[in-house]
Design a protein around this motif. Structure first.
Motif, PDB file in Angstrom:
ATOM      1  N   UNK A 208      73.616  49.096  36.136  1.00  0.00           N
ATOM      2  CA  UNK A 208      74.080  50.371  35.587  1.00  0.00           C
ATOM      3  C   UNK A 208      74.173  50.334  34.063  1.00  0.00           C
ATOM      4  N   UNK A 209      74.588  49.220  33.523  1.00  0.00           N
ATOM      5  CA  UNK A 209      74.759  49.096  32.076  1.00  0.00           C
ATOM      6  C   UNK A 209      73.474  48.677  31.371  1.00  0.00           C
ATOM      7  N   UNK A 210      72.414  48.401  32.142  1.00  0.00           N
ATOM      8  CA  UNK A 210      71.170  47.896  31.544  1.00  0.00           C
ATOM      9  C   UNK A 210      71.483  46.732  30.601  1.00  0.00           C
ATOM     10  N   UNK A 211      72.274  45.814  31.109  1.00  0.00           N
ATOM     11  CA  UNK A 211      72.818  44.731  30.310  1.00  0.00           C
ATOM     12  C   UNK A 211      71.836  43.574  30.195  1.00  0.00           C
TER      13      UNK A 211
ATOM     14  N   UNK B 118      81.152  46.954  26.382  1.00  0.00           N
ATOM     15  CA  UNK B 118      80.235  46.044  25.703  1.00  0.00           C
ATOM     16  C   UNK B 118      81.009  45.088  24.793  1.00  0.00           C
ATOM     17  N   UNK B 119      80.637  43.826  24.812  1.00  0.00           N
ATOM     18  CA  UNK B 119      81.329  42.830  24.005  1.00  0.00           C
ATOM     19  C   UNK B 119      81.061  43.081  22.520  1.00  0.00           C
ATOM     20  N   UNK B 120      82.134  43.108  21.736  1.00  0.00           N
ATOM     21  CA  UNK B 120      81.990  43.230  20.283  1.00  0.00           C
ATOM     22  C   UNK B 120      82.462  41.983  19.550  1.00  0.00           C
TER      23      UNK B 120
ATOM     24  N   UNK C  89      72.920  42.900  24.441  1.00  0.00           N
ATOM     25  CA  UNK C  89      73.770  43.813  25.215  1.00  0.00           C
ATOM     26  C   UNK C  89      74.565  42.960  26.227  1.00  0.00           C
ATOM     27  N   UNK C  90      75.750  42.533  25.800  1.00  0.00           N
ATOM     28  CA  UNK C  90      76.609  41.717  26.649  1.00  0.00           C
ATOM     29  C   UNK C  90      77.767  42.581  27.133  1.00  0.00           C
ATOM     30  N   UNK C  91      77.847  42.786  28.430  1.00  0.00           N
ATOM     31  CA  UNK C  91      78.895  43.607  29.028  1.00  0.00           C
ATOM     32  C   UNK C  91      79.805  42.730  29.890  1.00  0.00           C
ATOM     33  N   UNK C  92      81.032  43.225  30.105  1.00  0.00           N
ATOM     34  CA  UNK C  92      81.995  42.473  30.903  1.00  0.00           C
ATOM     35  C   UNK C  92      82.332  43.179  32.198  1.00  0.00           C
TER      36      UNK C  92
END
Length: 373
Positions: free
Chosen positions: A142-145, A174-176, A230-233
């Protein structure tokens, strides 16, 4: 989930557990009376429908290989897929033992490249939790991570944060910012050392690591490229434990004596935790036995008092012995009239009659494997 490859690292933090990992890999450390740490990532993957899993070992892996065997206890003894254990080996310019996750992945690049799965789940062995990776991969899509990191919110003290990865996310998840092994306290987004990514993307990362001589996934990929990738948690909300020291092993083992923790981990709707089946006899409680609030595995003989303790398979507690707030691993023997409090006793340890061993909950006393006290 048949299109997902599982990769488990057996020894990423063996240097922090010298007592428990001196003669075995971290993944083979006994836990909870009848389990090993490897059982948790293996069971999570199997319960999520993953049937192709490899374990990358580093050192002292004999007991791990004996425990996992062909993988039949996890339904992984298959003609196609199944489980594969990689002993440490050198390849090309890579000499000696690997020094990080990227360095380890370089050595199994041929295996990863030949795999036909679309996704890869990377997991360490020192994190204990019960999760369904189907939900993580759905979130990843879903996040195209590029990379999806599994994390949980947890209050930390500075003394126990040094072996953990912290994430800071924006409103979209998204990781910042990513901190690797910081000294910090308060409620933090703690990484569970589990990541999901597309296989093609992982291959590109490994080739880039070879070209740049990168070895550490946490520093050289996560922290260094947090703004370009694109790093998501994905937030995990169940029970979690990180075994990164003797003290954390003791504290998290004692947590299992709480019914809500026990049910959350072992009786979760995501599925059971599997382990190697052993044909042990039922535990015998003799006339002088007195057991309170304890986990007792099969094959034991109990003649004394056991309170707030975890007793592994084939342990003998002698007549009038008192064992409190302790962990006695398999094949241990506690002699008659002995008194133990806040003790971690490794396998095949023998405590003679009338011995008194008193530790503290904040500093448990450790008895080495095959020791005689």
């Amino acid at each position: 989930m048949n299109n997902t490859l599982g990769i488990i690292f057996s020894d990423m933090q063996d240097w922090s557990m010298t007592e428990l990992a001196s003669h075995r890999s971290v993944a083979a450390i006994p836990f909870g009376g009848r389990y090993r740490l490897i059982d948790f990532p293996l069971s999570n993957m199997v319960n999520s429908g993953m049937h192709k899993i490899c374990i990358i070992t580093k050192s002292n892996y004999r007991s791990l290989m004996e425990h996992v065997g062909s993988g039949k206890d996890w339904d992984l003894s298959r003609k196609k897929g199944g489980i594969l254990i990689f002993p440490p080996y050198a390849l090309g310019e890579n000499h000696g033992l690997f020094t990080g996750r990227l360095d380890a992945l370089k050595r199994v690049l041929d295996y990863i490249s030949s795999s036909k799965e679309k996704y890869v789940v990377l997991s360490d062995s020192d994190m204990i939790y019960n999760i369904n990776y189907r939900d993580v991969i759905k979130y990843h899509e879903e996040k195209n991570s590029d990379i999806t990191a599994v994390y949980t919110k947890y209050p930390l003290k500075k003394t126990c944060s040094i072996h953990k990865i912290m994430y800071e996310f924006d409103d979209e998840g998204r990781a910042k910012d990513i901190l690797v092994y910081p000294i910090i306290n308060g409620v933090q987004n703690i990484g569970l050392n589990t990541w999901v990514m597309n296989k093609d993307f992982l291959e590109a990362l490994i080739h880039d690591a070879i070209a740049r001589n990168y070895k550490d996934f946490s520093y050289d990929v996560l922290a260094a490229r947090v703004h370009s990738l694109r790093i998501y948690g994905y937030e995990y909300k169940g029970f979690y434990a990180h075994i990164d020291s003797l003290q954390s092993y003791y504290d998290n083992s004692m947590e299992l004596l709480k019914m809500d923790v026990l049910q959350s981990l072992f009786y979760s709707k995501t599925g059971p935790i599997f382990t190697k089946t052993k044909d042990s006899t039922p535990t015998k409680y003799l006339s002088h036995a007195n057991v309170k609030n304890s986990l007792i595995a099969s094959g034991c003989t109990i003649e004394g008092t056991v309170e707030n303790s975890i007793i592994f398979r084939d342990v003998k507690i002698g007549k009038n012995a008192v064992v409190k707030n302790s962990i006695i691993m398999q094949h241990g023997t506690i002699g008659e009239n002995a008194q133990l409090d806040s003790i971690i006793s490794d396998t095949y340890a023998f405590v003679n009659n009338d011995r008194v061993l008193l530790g503290y909950s904040s500093c448990p006393f450790f008895i080495k494997k095959h020791s005689i006290v």
